[in-house]
Design a protein around this motif. Sequence first.
Motif, PDB file in Angstrom:
ATOM      1  N   PRO A  26       0.824  -1.212   0.000  1.00 30.69           N
ATOM      2  CA  PRO A  26       0.000   0.000   0.000  1.00 30.69           C
ATOM      3  C   PRO A  26       0.856   1.259   0.000  1.00 30.69           C
ATOM      4  O   PRO A  26       1.999   1.258   0.480  1.00 30.69           O
ATOM      5  CB  PRO A  26      -0.791  -0.126   1.306  1.00 30.69           C
ATOM      6  N   ARG A  27       0.309   2.315  -0.557  1.00 32.08           N
ATOM      7  CA  ARG A  27       0.956   3.629  -0.543  1.00 32.08           C
ATOM      8  C   ARG A  27       0.509   4.347   0.731  1.00 32.08           C
ATOM      9  O   ARG A  27      -0.472   5.062   0.738  1.00 32.08           O
ATOM     10  CB  ARG A  27       0.576   4.425  -1.784  1.00 32.08           C
ATOM     11  N   LEU A  28       1.231   4.130   1.816  1.00 33.60           N
ATOM     12  CA  LEU A  28       0.808   4.644   3.122  1.00 33.60           C
ATOM     13  C   LEU A  28       0.762   6.163   3.149  1.00 33.60           C
ATOM     14  O   LEU A  28       1.657   6.843   2.625  1.00 33.60           O
ATOM     15  CB  LEU A  28       1.755   4.134   4.204  1.00 33.60           C
ATOM     16  N   CYS A  29      -0.280   6.694   3.758  1.00 32.49           N
ATOM     17  CA  CYS A  29      -0.394   8.140   3.900  1.00 32.49           C
ATOM     18  C   CYS A  29       0.745   8.675   4.763  1.00 32.49           C
ATOM     19  O   CYS A  29       1.055   8.112   5.814  1.00 32.49           O
ATOM     20  CB  CYS A  29      -1.734   8.488   4.531  1.00 32.49           C
ATOM     21  N   GLY A  30       1.352   9.736   4.297  1.00 33.44           N
ATOM     22  CA  GLY A  30       2.460  10.345   5.023  1.00 33.44           C
ATOM     23  C   GLY A  30       3.810   9.754   4.698  1.00 33.44           C
ATOM     24  O   GLY A  30       4.839  10.270   5.157  1.00 33.44           O
ATOM     25  N   ALA A  36      -0.859  12.550   1.050  1.00 33.53           N
ATOM     26  CA  ALA A  36      -0.662  13.434   2.198  1.00 33.53           C
ATOM     27  C   ALA A  36      -1.724  13.164   3.261  1.00 33.53           C
ATOM     28  O   ALA A  36      -2.807  12.671   2.964  1.00 33.53           O
ATOM     29  CB  ALA A  36      -0.729  14.884   1.754  1.00 33.53           C
ATOM     30  N   ILE A  37      -1.386  13.496   4.497  1.00 32.40           N
ATOM     31  CA  ILE A  37      -2.344  13.422   5.606  1.00 32.40           C
ATOM     32  C   ILE A  37      -2.934  14.811   5.781  1.00 32.40           C
ATOM     33  O   ILE A  37      -2.244  15.746   6.169  1.00 32.40           O
ATOM     34  CB  ILE A  37      -1.663  12.958   6.901  1.00 32.40           C
ATOM     35  N   GLU A  38      -4.214  14.954   5.492  1.00 31.94           N
ATOM     36  CA  GLU A  38      -4.833  16.270   5.492  1.00 31.94           C
ATOM     37  C   GLU A  38      -5.887  16.447   6.572  1.00 31.94           C
ATOM     38  O   GLU A  38      -6.278  17.563   6.895  1.00 31.94           O
ATOM     39  CB  GLU A  38      -5.446  16.548   4.117  1.00 31.94           C
TER      40      GLU A  38
END
Length: 341
Positions: A26-30, A36-38
């Motif tokens: 998976p393309r992990l957030c952050g 990006a983590i928004e």
Amino acid sequence: MSLKVIVVLLAGFLAWAYLAFCPPPPRLCGSIGGPAIEGPRIKLRDGRHLAYKEHGVPIERANYKIIYVHGFGSSKHEAAIARSELVEKMGIHLVSFDRPGYGESDPDPKRTIKSTALDIEELGDKLGLGPKFYVIGSSMGGQLVWGCLKYISHRLAGAALIVPVVNYWWPSFPSSLSTEAYYQQFPQDQWALRVAHHAPTMVYWWNTQKWFPPSSVISGKANFTAPDLRILSKYGSSMGIRDYAKQQGAYESLHRDLMVSFGKWEFDPMSLDNPFVGGEGSVHLWHGVEDGLVPVALQRYIAKKLPWVQYHELSNAGHLFVHDDTSAKDAVLKSLLTGDK
């Protein structure tokens, strides 16, 4: 053919098979190169993060606190029930969240119905929703409400299941009924569900290979009936599988949903006992007669087996009715929170 050529061909086949059956990470957030983590997130017991969104009145002046569980291919942004005017009028604070692997929530490779129920309990604790709160789940999220009734019923003030997805292999279904309902699905969905139930390690390959059609919902060709098509024409692409929902990869969101929802469950929902024997809460199941994704006959049977579940059936309504029907939204909230019918 020489042994050397055979070895090369075999090695090539094994390499192809590995890539075909093994999903990408998976393309992990952050992470570097990841989304990006928004939005806000909480940190769970095992180190994972759960992203959430708050709706309605501020929690400090709320009369009712609800956690909403989104459906297949959806996210925290699509809590249709929160768009009812009653949210403000009744003083409702509603929290929606990205289920594991969706949106900005970390994937959970060990995800089960139970683990998601425990995620919901922890979300309520971290956000200060109090000792008891309500849960509402739509479609695949409705299915997960059964897990809440099984594993965290002591934390619930009430529950509503809106067009909940049904597992055709739940043992309480008569084989004649579940078989008839199963074969009402598109042939490609019959195969996609067979793979999810009997060969979950092949789910990624089945839904990415080009030889046979994959799940109709994943491919954007679901069996929506006339009422749903009218809603889809009105709202357009906003009703489909959004890029945000699967931004970390289709495997940990969509594909794992299929494996969990149609795999072998630890319990049969129709064997559950009434968690509100004293009348301190209630459970409601809402379904449309013209639902082309979940046959209404199965919900009728569940309601017959569980007389403590208040069953609400809507004529001329499909799988997406709650996204457009203001009166239905209001009815769901009133019946759950005040007992009004």
